[in-house]
Design an enzyme around this catalytic site. Structure first.
Site, mmCIF file in Angstrom:
data_model
loop_
_atom_site.group_PDB
_atom_site.id
_atom_site.type_symbol
_atom_site.label_atom_id
_atom_site.label_comp_id
_atom_site.label_asym_id
_atom_site.label_seq_id
_atom_site.Cartn_x
_atom_site.Cartn_y
_atom_site.Cartn_z
ATOM 1 N N LYS A 153 0.847 -1.203 0.000
ATOM 2 C CA LYS A 153 0.000 0.000 0.000
ATOM 3 C C LYS A 153 0.872 1.239 0.000
ATOM 4 O O LYS A 153 2.065 1.200 0.347
ATOM 5 C CB LYS A 153 -0.926 0.032 1.225
ATOM 6 C CG LYS A 153 -0.230 -0.020 2.600
ATOM 7 C CD LYS A 153 0.104 1.299 3.237
ATOM 8 C CE LYS A 153 0.580 1.114 4.690
ATOM 9 N NZ LYS A 153 1.306 2.266 5.237
ATOM 10 N N ASP A 179 -3.485 -2.057 10.098
ATOM 11 C CA ASP A 179 -3.636 -1.940 8.641
ATOM 12 C C ASP A 179 -4.321 -3.160 8.020
ATOM 13 O O ASP A 179 -4.632 -3.151 6.821
ATOM 14 C CB ASP A 179 -2.254 -1.793 7.963
ATOM 15 C CG ASP A 179 -1.619 -0.433 8.237
ATOM 16 O OD1 ASP A 179 -2.330 0.473 8.723
ATOM 17 O OD2 ASP A 179 -0.412 -0.289 7.961
HETATM 18 O O1 C5P Z 1 -1.509 -2.076 14.883
HETATM 19 P P1 C5P Z 1 -0.051 -2.141 14.590
HETATM 20 O O2 C5P Z 1 0.606 -3.330 15.268
HETATM 21 O O3 C5P Z 1 0.281 -2.068 13.150
HETATM 22 O O4 C5P Z 1 0.575 -0.838 15.235
HETATM 23 C C1 C5P Z 1 1.935 -0.718 15.531
HETATM 24 C C2 C5P Z 1 2.142 0.437 16.489
HETATM 25 O O5 C5P Z 1 1.909 1.672 15.810
HETATM 26 C C3 C5P Z 1 1.184 0.458 17.665
HETATM 27 O O6 C5P Z 1 1.704 -0.292 18.731
HETATM 28 C C4 C5P Z 1 1.117 1.925 18.000
HETATM 29 O O7 C5P Z 1 2.258 2.300 18.737
HETATM 30 C C5 C5P Z 1 1.239 2.591 16.656
HETATM 31 N N1 C5P Z 1 -0.063 2.941 16.036
HETATM 32 C C6 C5P Z 1 -0.811 3.968 16.554
HETATM 33 N N2 C5P Z 1 -1.999 4.291 15.970
HETATM 34 C C7 C5P Z 1 -2.432 3.655 14.869
HETATM 35 C C8 C5P Z 1 -1.667 2.601 14.306
HETATM 36 C C9 C5P Z 1 -0.479 2.268 14.922
HETATM 37 O O8 C5P Z 1 -0.426 4.582 17.539
HETATM 38 N N3 C5P Z 1 -3.577 4.017 14.305
#
Ligand code: C5P
Length: 328
Positions: free
Chosen positions: A17, A154
């Site tokens: 993406k 995502d």
């Molecule tokens: O959900 P994912 O594991 O991809 O997110 C990784 C990190 O990115 C989360 O632990 C958080 O610190 C940050 N994040 C966030 N807000 C989002 C997506 C990710 O703060 N919308």
């Protein structure tokens, strides 16, 4: 083979993406951030195949994963295995439920890892969907969506499988008509470990909330893409999009070397350069794949000559691809 389980492997393409905009609205009580972002899919894709493991049904058998291509780190941490486990848990066990037999997964990694291109999340969405098909299992849309979000922010976007507005922490996706034609994209991924949580942590510590004008840009672009934009119209907006990423300054603070790479790349290609997601991948748009490929040749030569710097672990990965206009 029992129930509706598939005898032949299920093959899925797991596309990368690009965030055309990324507005961070604020921090939530759960520690994540609320976003407003326009996501598009790229033609660049990993390839995942899933098959019921040979001799499945023997006790103590586990799902397995073999990865080829880019080094994706330890297999045990791979989101493909986590997604299969999440799919199995969501299907549950019991009379009338299909047997969620152990799966043998093969992943060909084409998308650079930890690059802001969503490769791991896309692999996970493909694994979640592919595992259900391999078992002949159904899940209602709400349970699929919550299983996807539990794997990563995502993953719901990739499960939806089209250009989308992404809101909340990633759970709200609204499909967009997107881009008509096939604009070329040059992706330059410096070899630095830029972890998403670190970028969000620096964002939270230094700013805490996004720039209202970036949110307005993101909402405006979303409205335009809801009706559809031509490749030329999209390229005309490259400058606006490149400055519509609230995570850019935090990413540059975490990895100051990116500043020099971004400037040198813009000078070399004579075009606007943006950052996708939390980086470190930098993007430039072109009217066609052929023009993006020509630019890739120029940038490779500039990296060899040292005019575009190499960070940390060696020369950047340089890939020419296109924005994917259809549905996955
Ligand atoms: O959900 P994912 O594991 O991809 O997110 C990784 C990190 O990115 C989360 O632990 C958080 O610190 C940050 N994040 C966030 N807000 C989002 C997506 C990710 O703060 N919308």
């Amino acid at each position: 083979m029992s129930n509706g389980a598939h005898a032949t492997p299920i093959v899925r393409l797991a596309p990368a993406k690009l965030n055309l905009t990324l507005a961070v609205i604020g921090r939530r009580a759960d520690g994540f951030h609320d976003l407003h972002s326009v996501f598009v899919l790229l033609a660049l894709a990993d390839r995942l195949s899933l098959a019921i493991a040979a001799g499945a049904g023997r006790t103590g058998q586990h799902d397995t994963l073999h990865v080829r291509g880019h080094d994706a780190g330890p297999v045990a941490d791979n989101l493909v295995l986590r997604a299969i486990a999440a799919a199995r848990a969501a299907v549950g066990e019991g009379p009338g439920r299909p047997a969620t037999l152990p799966l043998a997964a093969r992943l060909e990694k084409v998308i650079p890892v930890a690059a802001g291109l969503g490769g791991g999340s896309s692999d996970a969405a493909a694994a979640l969907d592919g595992a259900l098909e391999a078992w002949g299992a159904e899940l209602d849309p709400d349970r699929r969506a919550s299983a996807a979000l539990a794997i990563g922010s995502d993953v719901p976007f990739f499960l939806a499988g089209s250009a989308s507005i992404v809101e909340g922490r990633g759970e709200r996706t609204t499909p967009l008509v997107g881009v008509q034609g096939q604009p070329g994209v040059l992706l330059v991924t410096p070899r630095v470990a830029l972890r998403t949580p670190d970028v969000f942590a620096v964002f939270a510590a230094t700013r805490g909330h996004g720039d209202g004008s970036i949110r307005m840009t993101s909402e405006h672009l979303a409205q335009e893409l809801a009706r559809g934009l031509s490749a030329a119209d999209l390229i005309a907006r490259a400058g606006v999009m490149a400055s519509a990423n609230d995570l850019l300054s935090a990413a540059l603070l975490v990895e100051p070397g990116l500043v020099g790479v971004k400037r040198a790349l813009a000078r070399t290609v004579g075009r606007v350069v943006g950052l996708t997601g939390s980086g470190p991948t930098l993007w430039t748009l072109y009217p066609s794949l052929a023009e993006a490929e020509s630019a890739a040749v120029v940038v490779r030569a500039a990296v060899e000559a040292g005019t575009v710097p190499s960070l940390g672990g060696g020369p950047p990965s340089i890939i020419a691809t296109t924005i994917h206009t259809g549905h996955t």
